[in-house]
Design an enzyme around this catalytic site. Structure first.
Site, short mmCIF file in Angstrom:
data_model
loop_
_atom_site.label_atom_id
_atom_site.label_comp_id
_atom_site.label_asym_id
_atom_site.label_seq_id
_atom_site.Cartn_x
_atom_site.Cartn_y
_atom_site.Cartn_z
N LYS A 244 2.32 19.12 -8.58
CA LYS A 244 1.56 17.91 -8.25
C LYS A 244 0.90 18.03 -6.88
O LYS A 244 -0.25 17.62 -6.69
CB LYS A 244 2.47 16.67 -8.29
CG LYS A 244 1.82 15.37 -7.82
CD LYS A 244 0.71 14.90 -8.76
CE LYS A 244 -0.06 13.71 -8.18
NZ LYS A 244 0.62 12.44 -8.23
N LYS B 109 -0.54 9.75 1.72
CA LYS B 109 0.89 9.99 1.52
C LYS B 109 1.12 11.39 0.93
O LYS B 109 1.95 12.16 1.39
CB LYS B 109 1.49 8.94 0.58
CG LYS B 109 2.98 9.12 0.33
CD LYS B 109 3.45 8.44 -0.96
CE LYS B 109 2.98 9.22 -2.18
NZ LYS B 109 3.54 8.77 -3.45
N THR C 218 5.37 10.47 -6.81
CA THR C 218 5.10 11.71 -6.07
C THR C 218 5.84 11.64 -4.75
O THR C 218 5.51 10.80 -3.89
CB THR C 218 3.59 11.88 -5.85
OG1 THR C 218 2.95 12.00 -7.12
CG2 THR C 218 3.29 13.13 -5.03
#
Lengths: 292, 292
Positions: A173, A241, A98
């Site tokens: 995502k 993150k 990701t």
């Protein structure tokens, strides 16, 4: 038998490489640090462990990477001794990390100049999904590359979707991570109210879980939040993150994301930074801290 | 055949009174304002419309109220000409409104001094649940009163739970509203990111809905949020009331609830106050306002 490479054998990567090998693919797998559990998992599944990126990718038609944050992905693909130097023209690089939509375009273009295609294909479903081959895989990029790789994805996951052009897998995502984070804010605050009222958390999960208040997070993390069971699941450091990537992807202010981010960071910094290794449900600790 | 009364024939109350009558109960129903759709619905279902609270409750063994906010409940139960004046000793009053746990104790005690039992029994499931008899009913109060009323609840709802002592039905209902509100914050912010990335909202619903990001709100309201379909569902004005009750119930600061409350109030005040009549998914309008 299609030749593939798999770079990045964390716990998830290890299981995914193993599932690829079990699915009948020729897998040459590589990890920067060789003595990790994921390396053993990949080997036991039937992947051959390569000694270098060159060794792993030189013959591969499809090269998967699953390595973490943006700089790691850039280095393993474009850095010195990286994939771009050794992959053959016509290969497809599939990044399962990701990294947000913004990082995708420069990587895809650099590879294109070497006649290598790129798919962004971030995954969701955690260690368990990686192990059982039930991951959701959200894919962005050219339709022909997606079709070529689809059987590989099906060896690693269950819910496979082509989301659109390059970067759109990352976009979906990040939507997913927003949803997970805010649902969890609701679960934490509902559990705090239940506690204050002397109401059994299990009752809240059962009664509220079947209607308009229902969510995966309530059903699967509700009692863990209430009981202080913070084993991951999905680690707070990864979510921090991902929410950074959300904020980079969208210039506008998202107050819900900002709140979730703030709460996760409070927990991340607990226990000398070890909070970051706990599951996202440890968000409740941020509320407990404020109470003290 | 057990004699019951039903006071408060809004759209939900009308359907619930009708379902009670269809379930074989003798229902005398009353509404402050007689010419409302809910009155006709109750009548068509077989309830007899009473001309006064006295007329409705004097013979009743169980008296249901479904009337709105705290002052309305207090008035219809304890006010002049209210239930407490005319109900017979041994009766059970069941309040289906959402009024928060704090308001329950004084009502229950005032009734107890007249040998009338009280159950707080807030409901969830909306107009559709009321009509189809599929409501969730969260009940607080004495176990014997709950057992007596259980068959009535089963005529009106599907997921019936005794949550514990007096007030605990309200406590669980408020947890429910926290969960609904925060899940919706996540859906709004995810849809904003999808829009910015040019990603089809339906894709987000389908891909994210099956995993850890999944929720009732995403599956049922996600596309409405994206498409601007704001028909209720559950009205913002009711949710604003419920979040006020949450904040009253809990002395501590809940930043997620505060955020959802702020967003709902922005929408409530749009269109000269008509925003309050829209479904909760209109929360997205608060974000659109900020963009302008």
């Amino acid at each position: 038998m299609m030749k593939t490479a798999f770079l990045g054998l964390g716990v998830m990567g290890g299981h995914m490489a193993a599932n690829l090998a079990r699915g009948g693919y020729d897998v040459r797998a590589w990890n920067r640090t060789p003595d990790r559990p994921g390396v053993a998992i990949a080997r036991e599944g039937g992947a051959e462990i390569a000694n270098s990126i060159r060794d792993a990718v030189a013959e591969a038609e499809v090269i998967c990477t699953c390595v973490g944050d943006v700089p790691d992905v850039e280095e393993v693909i474009l850095g010195p001794g990286g994939i771009a130097e050794f992959a053959k023209p016509g290969a497809i690089v599939v990044d399962l990390s990701t990294i947000g939509p913004a990082a995708v375009a420069p990587i895809a273009e650099a590879l294109k100049s070497r006649k290598i295609q790129f798919l962004d294909a971030p995954i969701s479903g955690g260690d368990v999904g990686a192990k059982n081959g039930t991951l959701t895989i959200m894919v962005g990029g050219e339709a022909d590359a997606f079709e070529t790789c689809k059987p590989l994805f099906e060896a690693m996951g269950k819910n496979i979707r082509h989301c659109g052009p390059s970067g759109s897998g990352q976009g979906v995502k990040l939507c997913n991570q927003i949803l997970c984070s805010l649902t969890l804010v609701g679960v934490c605050e509902a559990m705090l109210l239940a506690e204050r009222q002397g109401i059994d958390p299990q009752l809240v999960v059962e009664v509220c879980g079947t209607g308009a208040a229902g969510s995966w997070a309530l059903s699967n993390l509700g009692e863990k939040v209430a009981d202080g069971d913070f084993a991951p699941g999905f680690m707070i450091r990864h979510m921090v993150k991902d929410l950074r990537l959300v904020q980079e992807a969208l210039s506008r202010y998202l107050p819900g994301v900002e709140l979730a981010d703030r709460l996760f960071k409070v927990v991340r910094d607990l226990d000398g930074g070890d909070g970051a290794m706990q599951g996202t449900q440890a968000m409740i600790r941020a509320y407990r801290e404020e109470e003290n």
